[in-house]
Design a protein around this motif. Structure first.
Motif, PDB file in Angstrom:
ATOM      1  N   LYS A  32       0.817  -1.214   0.000  1.00  0.00           N
ATOM      2  CA  LYS A  32       0.000   0.000   0.000  1.00  0.00           C
ATOM      3  C   LYS A  32       0.855   1.271   0.000  1.00  0.00           C
ATOM      4  O   LYS A  32       0.362   2.361   0.294  1.00  0.00           O
ATOM      5  N   GLY A  33       2.126   1.129  -0.356  1.00  0.00           N
ATOM      6  CA  GLY A  33       3.019   2.283  -0.413  1.00  0.00           C
ATOM      7  C   GLY A  33       2.710   3.172  -1.607  1.00  0.00           C
ATOM      8  O   GLY A  33       1.935   2.807  -2.496  1.00  0.00           O
ATOM      9  N   ILE A  34       3.352   4.336  -1.644  1.00  0.00           N
ATOM     10  CA  ILE A  34       3.141   5.238  -2.767  1.00  0.00           C
ATOM     11  C   ILE A  34       3.847   4.687  -4.008  1.00  0.00           C
ATOM     12  O   ILE A  34       4.742   3.846  -3.910  1.00  0.00           O
ATOM     13  N   SER A  35       3.449   5.148  -5.160  1.00  0.00           N
ATOM     14  CA  SER A  35       4.003   4.643  -6.414  1.00  0.00           C
ATOM     15  C   SER A  35       5.391   5.214  -6.662  1.00  0.00           C
ATOM     16  O   SER A  35       5.755   6.285  -6.152  1.00  0.00           O
ATOM     17  N   SER A  36       6.162   4.499  -7.470  1.00  0.00           N
ATOM     18  CA  SER A  36       7.486   5.003  -7.832  1.00  0.00           C
ATOM     19  C   SER A  36       7.368   6.279  -8.663  1.00  0.00           C
ATOM     20  O   SER A  36       8.236   7.149  -8.597  1.00  0.00           O
ATOM     21  N   THR A  37       6.276   6.410  -9.413  1.00  0.00           N
ATOM     22  CA  THR A  37       6.051   7.633 -10.203  1.00  0.00           C
ATOM     23  C   THR A  37       5.898   8.843  -9.294  1.00  0.00           C
ATOM     24  O   THR A  37       6.481   9.907  -9.542  1.00  0.00           O
ATOM     25  N   ALA A  38       5.127   8.675  -8.220  1.00  0.00           N
ATOM     26  CA  ALA A  38       4.946   9.778  -7.271  1.00  0.00           C
ATOM     27  C   ALA A  38       6.256  10.115  -6.581  1.00  0.00           C
ATOM     28  O   ALA A  38       6.604  11.298  -6.410  1.00  0.00           O
ATOM     29  N   MET A  39       7.002   9.091  -6.172  1.00  0.00           N
ATOM     30  CA  MET A  39       8.285   9.351  -5.513  1.00  0.00           C
ATOM     31  C   MET A  39       9.266  10.012  -6.463  1.00  0.00           C
ATOM     32  O   MET A  39      10.034  10.908  -6.075  1.00  0.00           O
ATOM     33  N   ALA A  40       9.240   9.592  -7.719  1.00  0.00           N
ATOM     34  CA  ALA A  40      10.145  10.174  -8.709  1.00  0.00           C
ATOM     35  C   ALA A  40       9.912  11.667  -8.874  1.00  0.00           C
ATOM     36  O   ALA A  40      10.855  12.425  -9.117  1.00  0.00           O
ATOM     37  N   LYS A  41       8.672  12.106  -8.727  1.00  0.00           N
ATOM     38  CA  LYS A  41       8.383  13.541  -8.852  1.00  0.00           C
ATOM     39  C   LYS A  41       9.146  14.353  -7.814  1.00  0.00           C
ATOM     40  O   LYS A  41       9.635  15.453  -8.104  1.00  0.00           O
ATOM     41  N   THR A  42       9.268  13.809  -6.603  1.00  0.00           N
ATOM     42  CA  THR A  42      10.023  14.504  -5.557  1.00  0.00           C
ATOM     43  C   THR A  42      11.509  14.525  -5.887  1.00  0.00           C
ATOM     44  O   THR A  42      12.193  15.540  -5.691  1.00  0.00           O
ATOM     45  N   VAL A  43      12.023  13.412  -6.391  1.00  0.00           N
ATOM     46  CA  VAL A  43      13.438  13.354  -6.782  1.00  0.00           C
ATOM     47  C   VAL A  43      13.721  14.370  -7.890  1.00  0.00           C
ATOM     48  O   VAL A  43      14.713  15.112  -7.852  1.00  0.00           O
ATOM     49  N   VAL A  44      12.841  14.423  -8.879  1.00  0.00           N
ATOM     50  CA  VAL A  44      13.019  15.349  -9.999  1.00  0.00           C
ATOM     51  C   VAL A  44      12.915  16.800  -9.527  1.00  0.00           C
ATOM     52  O   VAL A  44      13.684  17.668  -9.958  1.00  0.00           O
ATOM     53  N   GLN A  45      11.982  17.068  -8.633  1.00  0.00           N
ATOM     54  CA  GLN A  45      11.861  18.419  -8.078  1.00  0.00           C
ATOM     55  C   GLN A  45      13.168  18.841  -7.422  1.00  0.00           C
ATOM     56  O   GLN A  45      13.660  19.958  -7.635  1.00  0.00           O
ATOM     57  N   ALA A  46      13.737  17.955  -6.610  1.00  0.00           N
ATOM     58  CA  ALA A  46      14.997  18.269  -5.936  1.00  0.00           C
ATOM     59  C   ALA A  46      16.125  18.467  -6.941  1.00  0.00           C
ATOM     60  O   ALA A  46      16.951  19.382  -6.804  1.00  0.00           O
ATOM     61  N   ALA A  47      16.159  17.623  -7.965  1.00  0.00           N
ATOM     62  CA  ALA A  47      17.249  17.665  -8.940  1.00  0.00           C
ATOM     63  C   ALA A  47      17.219  18.921  -9.793  1.00  0.00           C
ATOM     64  O   ALA A  47      18.276  19.487 -10.125  1.00  0.00           O
TER      65      ALA A  47
END
Length: 274
Positions: A214-229
């Motif tokens: 029931k964790g968040i999707s990798s797509t959602a997590m990737a958005k945070t990584v991309v925002q930081a980058a």
């Protein structure tokens, strides 16, 4: 925070063949940047992403870091995402397995960062993103070695941030919480059949599987990584998943033992005082 707008950037994403890394690479390509994605075997990437150039990198082979950096050339953004997951009893994990995990999750990213930093420093700009884990901030039993590797990566990033800041280089840590990427199926496990720890390990393993489902999707997590980058002024630290704003606020005000007890409880373990 504003995104970088200096034209197309060259971005190197490690572990881009699946999971968070693949979604990060896909999103950065969509933003109009040049993306190099690493894999231990680029020729065998099952679902290559259009616009991504795949290059070889084995985090456990430090020489491959120098070769990868030389092949890619000037890098504007490095996203150290590749790594391995591990679980099991501390006593049951052999030292060579501990050393391998540190090689893949810590020393490999360190070697690649060292390989791209001179070019960033000479050009006066660059961003390095270390993708860690919330287990670095909220360690739990039976994830000891994995949590330690991610805590080490976080320590490198936090200290290095000021060291390279005079040269226009930003260093950022991103900690994912529980992500539904199927990584549990690829996790290395060390637990003996007759281990005295086996019953509690199975409790934590079952809770981990349920949390990951029931964790968040990798797509959602990737958005945070991309925002930081892509941010012009990235924060030192980002976290997402597992109610991150609430639990990090709790960590700042609650006694450490209480936080450890709650973390254990979330993973099915009763509070025990030695």
């Amino acid at each position: 925070m504003t995104a970088q707008t200096s034209g197309a950037l060259t971005v190197l994403v490690t572990g881009a063949s699946s999971g968070i890394g693949a979604d990060v690479a896909r999103q950065i390509v969509a933003a109009g940047h040049r993306v190099y994605g690493t894999s231990r075997n680029p020729a065998t990437v099952e679902d290559p992403i259009a616009g991504v150039t795949y290059v070889r990198l084995d985090n456990a082979d430090y020489a491959s870091a120098a070769a990868c950096a030389a092949e890619v050339g000037a890098v504007d953004i490095l996203i150290n995402n590749a790594g391995e997951s591990a679980a099991g009893a501390f006593e049951d994990t052999p030292m060579d397995a501990v050393e391998h995990l540190f090689a893949v999750n810590v020393f490999g990213p360190v070697a690649l960062t060292k390989a791209v930093l001179p070019g960033m420093r000479e050009r006066g700009r660059g961003t390095v993103v270390m993708v860690g884990s919330m287990l670095a901030s909220f360690p739990v039993a039976f994830r000891t070695n994995y949590a330690a590797t991610k805590a080490a990566l976080k320590g490198y990033a936090m200290a290095l941030r000021r060291e390279v800041a005079p040269y226009g280089i930003r260093v950022v840590t991103v900690e994912p919480g529980t992500i539904a990427t199927g990584i549990g199926e690829r996790r290395t496990i060390h637990i003996g059949d007759d281990s005295p720890y086996r019953a509690e390990y199975e409790t934590v393993a079952a809770a981990t599987r349920a949390n990951e489902a029931k964790g968040i999707s990798s797509t959602a997590m990737a958005k945070t990584v991309v925002q930081a980058a892509l941010s012009e002024q990235p924060k030192p630290f980002y976290a997402r998943g597992n109610r991150a704003p609430v639990v990090f606020a709790l960590q700042r005000v609650a006694p450490r033992q209480l936080v450890l007890d709650l973390t254990a409880r979330i993973h099915g373990l009763a509070k025990i005082r030695p």
